[in-house]
Design an enzyme around this catalytic site. Structure first.
Site, PDB file in Angstrom:
ATOM      1  N   SER A   1     -58.780   6.280 -21.137  1.00 43.43           N
ATOM      2  CA  SER A   1     -59.121   5.772 -19.806  1.00 43.43           C
ATOM      3  C   SER A   1     -60.567   6.128 -19.497  1.00 43.43           C
ATOM      4  CB  SER A   1     -58.151   6.341 -18.765  1.00 43.43           C
ATOM      5  OG  SER A   1     -58.395   5.780 -17.487  1.00 43.43           O
TER       6      SER A   1
ATOM      7  N   HIS B   1     -57.793   1.615 -20.250  1.00 47.22           N
ATOM      8  CA  HIS B   1     -57.619   1.192 -18.861  1.00 47.22           C
ATOM      9  C   HIS B   1     -58.882   0.478 -18.399  1.00 47.22           C
ATOM     10  CE1 HIS B   1     -54.639   4.761 -18.221  1.00 47.22           C
ATOM     11  NE2 HIS B   1     -54.072   3.739 -18.843  1.00 47.22           N
TER      12      HIS B   1
ATOM     13  N   ASP C   1     -51.130   9.119 -18.357  1.00 48.22           N
ATOM     14  CA  ASP C   1     -50.579   7.960 -19.066  1.00 48.22           C
ATOM     15  C   ASP C   1     -50.580   8.220 -20.572  1.00 48.22           C
ATOM     16  OD1 ASP C   1     -49.535   5.413 -19.404  1.00 48.22           O
ATOM     17  OD2 ASP C   1     -51.503   4.436 -19.415  1.00 48.22           O
TER      18      ASP C   1
END
EC number: 3.1.1.61
Length: 481
Positions: free
Chosen positions: A300, A327, A424
């Site tokens: 991310s 992301h 995540d």
């Protein structure tokens, strides 16, 4: 309450006002100055010394990318880019992330609804909070390190954020960890310190070389051998596009390596150290595309720069596909794939529905879609994209990608978590680890822009290797045999 000084840089007076108002909705943030172009911003940074800068990408006289490079070199501090949605803006945003920007948000326009502008404001304030926390943890982490300089060693790549990582990168390299460190989920879970690329810290010499790191056969430092078309296999659905829009000609597929010949060879190839055959795992099966391994990477905040650092160290004839979740909003992932494809020997593409996975190719999940790996035709594997609900607040989500790998027990699966906020990927990495996947790798704290996702996995005790960024690519080359 701690307050933070912010500078807003944009060539539009209207946009400077909007961004400033959005930032100051949080009492802890004060807009101390504004600037209308990159040159003016650099001059004011010297005088005002803000804690953080928001920087428009496209501006006259000196654009945001050029200004960022100067800032990272001369006055390193967190910079959040505001990007338009045109192709040039997206491409330059990806380059800014490579050059040390903390993150980016999509810039609102004059026609953006008030609801969407408020959403931009929430995202911007969240990123400012994350950047400030990361800087504090980086400062604490740096203060805790030994002050003695590490002797340089020829051929050792600098850590994430070091000057050699790209134009305008921070000049200091992070101290190296013990060579070959491997954990079964170990780590300092009590120290929630998050290093920040581009933050100011005492300069150290480059860390000593890791003798265990395999060579990937590159030429002189700073140069990349040309891709060898005859050794590359590209997806059948479409040729990858170069960053300037030209189509690359799809070369003939690389011949499949010889099959494994015995159960003993299968077990030896599958088991690096743990003896999974004794635990009753299914026998390894070579896919119809000729590979037995699959690498999955999740990341991310800080991911574009981290992906570049990892993928550049993997040769074009890598005998495995690589599937990636970064992301990122729609369209930006295409620019990211094009940029990485221009820099790496691997073929890097934005994943498309139904693509058959091929060795030597990295597939980046498109923004707005979850990426799943599913069995394909004639024993192969393919991409399946879905628009189901976001998971952990994200679509694409790393957990969704990892979960799709759980049934694929005929493959050796190598699971990687790089820098990023949140958690995540950690929970499903734990499930994969418990199911006996071949290897799990997390980026170590000293090279993370934000030590969130990797730390979450380490705390779940599901990581077999905790490595600084510059060792992850060579480790993948080593474990994918």
């Amino acid at each position: 309450m701690m307050s933070y000084r912010v500078m807003v840089v944009d060539d539009s007076a209207f946009m400077r006002k909007i961004i400033s108002d959005l930032i100051e909705q949080e009492e802890a943030f004060q807009v101390q100055a504004t600037a209308k172009n990159g040159r003016e911003a650099i001059e004011q940074i010297v005088r005002i010394q803000p804690d953080l800068v928001t920087m428009d990408v496209e501006m006259p006289e000196m654009n945001g990318l050029d200004a960022l490079k100067v800032i990272m070199k001369e006055h390193p501090l967190p910079v959040i880019m505001l990007s338009g949605i045109n192709e040039q803006g997206m491409r330059e945003t990806i380059m800014a992330l490579e050059s040390g920007a903390f993150d980016f948000i999509r810039k609102p326009s004059a026609t953006t609804s008030s609801h969407d502008i408020e959403q931009v404001g929430r995202e911007l304030r969240e990123q400012i909070h994350a950047a400030m926390q990361a800087k504090q943890r980086r400062d604490a982490w740096t203060a805790a390190q030994p002050s003695a300089p590490v002797q340089p060693s020829a051929g050792k790549p600098p850590a994430h954020g070091a000057e050699a990582s790209g134009p305008g990168g921070a000049a200091a390299a992070s101290p190296a960890p013990p060579a070959g460190r491997a954990l079964a989920g170990g780590g300092d879970s009590a120290a929630a310190r998050q290093p920040l690329a581009g933050s100011s810290r005492p300069a150290t010499r480059l860390p000593a070389a890791n003798p265990a790191a395999p060579s990937v056969g590159r030429e002189a430092p700073g140069r990349r051998p040309a891709k060898a078309p005859a050794e590359r296999a590209r997806p059948a659905t479409r040729p990858a596009q170069s960053p300037v829009g030209g189509a690359k000609t799809a070369p003939p597929a690389r011949p499949a390596p010889p099959p494994l010949e015995s159960a003993a060879e299968v077990a030896a190839a599958r088991e690096p150290a743990g003896g999974a055959a004794a635990r009753g795992r299914p026998e390894l099966r070579r896919s119809s595309a000729g590979f037995t391994d699959l690498v999955a990477i999740g990341t991310s905040t800080g991911g574009p720069k981290a992906l570049k650092a990892v993928l550049e160290k993997i040769p074009g004839d890598f005998p495995s596909p690589i599937v990636i979740v970064q992301h990122m909003p729609p369209n930006f992932t295409k620019s990211l794939a094009q940029r990485l494809n221009s820099l790496c020997e691997l073929n890097v593409v934005e994943a498309e529905e139904g693509q058959e996975l091929q060795s030597g190719t990295a597939y980046i999940a498109p923004g707005g879609f979850h990426l799943n790996v599913v069995p394909g035709s004639a024993g192969g594997y393919r991409v399946h994209l879905t628009k189901t609900e976001p998971c952990n607040g994200h679509r694409p989500s790393v957990d969704v990608l990892y979960e799709s790998l759980l049934p694929l027990q005929a493959l050796k699966r190598h699971i990687v978590l790089l820098t990023g906020m949140g958690s995540d990927g950690a929970k499903v990495m734990k499930r994969l680890y418990d199911a006996g996947v071949t290897s799990t790798i997390a980026e170590s704290e000293e090279t993370c822009v934000v030590f969130g996702m990797p730390r979450s996995a380490i705390e779940l005790k599901c990581v077999s290797h905790v490595l600084p960024l510059y060792e992850i690519g060579p480790k993948l080359v080593q474990v994918v045999k």
